[in-house]
Design an enzyme around this catalytic site. Structure first.
Site, PDB file in Angstrom:
ATOM      1  N   HIS A   1      25.910   6.301 -49.990  1.00  0.00           N
ATOM      2  CA  HIS A   1      26.565   7.095 -49.138  1.00  0.00           C
ATOM      3  C   HIS A   1      28.053   7.663 -49.811  1.00  0.00           C
ATOM      4  O   HIS A   1      28.313   6.808 -50.824  1.00  0.00           O
ATOM      5  CB  HIS A   1      26.723   6.699 -47.907  1.00  0.00           C
ATOM      6  CG  HIS A   1      27.385   5.339 -47.823  1.00  0.00           C
ATOM      7  ND1 HIS A   1      28.900   5.477 -47.721  1.00  0.00           N
ATOM      8  CD2 HIS A   1      27.019   4.068 -47.523  1.00  0.00           C
ATOM      9  CE1 HIS A   1      29.014   4.006 -47.324  1.00  0.00           C
ATOM     10  NE2 HIS A   1      28.147   3.207 -47.366  1.00  0.00           N
TER      11      HIS A   1
HETATM   12  P1  TYD Z   1      26.267   0.754 -44.260  1.00  0.00           P
HETATM   13  O1  TYD Z   1      27.596   1.269 -44.188  1.00  0.00           O
HETATM   14  O2  TYD Z   1      25.236   1.861 -44.172  1.00  0.00           O
HETATM   15  O3  TYD Z   1      26.241  -0.425 -45.203  1.00  0.00           O
HETATM   16  P2  TYD Z   1      26.189  -0.424 -46.698  1.00  0.00           P
HETATM   17  O4  TYD Z   1      27.043   0.986 -47.192  1.00  0.00           O
HETATM   18  O5  TYD Z   1      27.077  -1.600 -47.040  1.00  0.00           O
HETATM   19  O6  TYD Z   1      24.870  -0.580 -47.476  1.00  0.00           O
HETATM   20  O7  TYD Z   1      26.385  -0.089 -42.746  1.00  0.00           O
HETATM   21  C1  TYD Z   1      25.163  -0.959 -42.552  1.00  0.00           C
HETATM   22  C2  TYD Z   1      25.194  -0.829 -40.905  1.00  0.00           C
HETATM   23  O8  TYD Z   1      26.118  -1.519 -40.584  1.00  0.00           O
HETATM   24  C3  TYD Z   1      24.803   0.408 -40.118  1.00  0.00           C
HETATM   25  O9  TYD Z   1      24.043   0.281 -39.121  1.00  0.00           O
HETATM   26  C4  TYD Z   1      26.325   0.784 -39.660  1.00  0.00           C
HETATM   27  C5  TYD Z   1      26.884  -0.691 -39.246  1.00  0.00           C
HETATM   28  N1  TYD Z   1      28.265  -0.960 -39.815  1.00  0.00           N
HETATM   29  C6  TYD Z   1      29.213  -0.959 -38.521  1.00  0.00           C
HETATM   30  O10 TYD Z   1      28.832  -1.137 -37.320  1.00  0.00           O
HETATM   31  N2  TYD Z   1      30.811  -1.021 -38.820  1.00  0.00           N
HETATM   32  C7  TYD Z   1      31.205  -0.956 -39.896  1.00  0.00           C
HETATM   33  O11 TYD Z   1      32.352  -1.154 -40.165  1.00  0.00           O
HETATM   34  C8  TYD Z   1      30.121  -0.669 -41.095  1.00  0.00           C
HETATM   35  C9  TYD Z   1      30.551  -0.726 -42.567  1.00  0.00           C
HETATM   36  C10 TYD Z   1      28.894  -0.623 -40.768  1.00  0.00           C
END
Ligand code: TYD
Length: 132
Positions: free
Chosen positions: A51
């Protein structure tokens, strides 16, 4: 909007026979810290991220172990950075696509962010990202 805005930042290290100490104070980052989160217990072979952020900036550090950070700008230019030192991090500015992979066993990725979690700040579709 390009990758030239990505920066590797050295974190001050206080060397000590009792164990080293590194400190991140606000002057080494171009934003005020609003959130800290970390990735750990990452199974081998997976990738995280996938992302970009519209407004948020993030600073990533391999607190333990190592992993690769692949970065793309909207023109699909690519840069791969290996993080493997707890006293060095990568500053990811806005509108840079990131993917994290090749996590070593036991690695920990610390993320310092410029804002609280806001799903509306994410772009999770690479095609959408490259068309902006
Ligand atoms: P995501 O940002 O997609 O993880 P990565 O980029 O590391 O693969 O986040 C994964 C899940 O965690 C998503 O459901 C959102 C949640 N999340 C939060 O609730 N708070 C946060 O600060 C972050 C970074 C993620």
């Amino acid at each position: 909007m390009g990758l030239n805005r990505v920066k590797i930042i050295d974190i001050p290290k206080i060397v000590d026979v009792r164990g080293n100490l590194s400190v991140i104070e606000k002057n080494i980052l171009p934003f005020s810290i609003k959130r800290v989160y970390y990735l750990y217990d990452v199974p081998s072979g997976v990738f995280r991220g996938g992302h970009a952020h519209v407004n948020q900036q993030e600073f990533l550090i391999a607190l333990s172990g190592s992993f690769n950070v692949s970065l793309y700008d909207v023109n699909k230019e690519k840069q791969v950075i290996t993080l493997n030192k707890p006293n060095q991090g990568v500053l990811i500015p806005t509108m840079i696509w990131r993917e994290l992979d090749n996590f070593s066993s036991g690695s920990v990725c610390l993320v310092i962010a410029s804002d609280i979690y806001k799903e509306e700040d994410y772009i999770r579709d690479y095609d959408v990202f490259t068309k902006i």
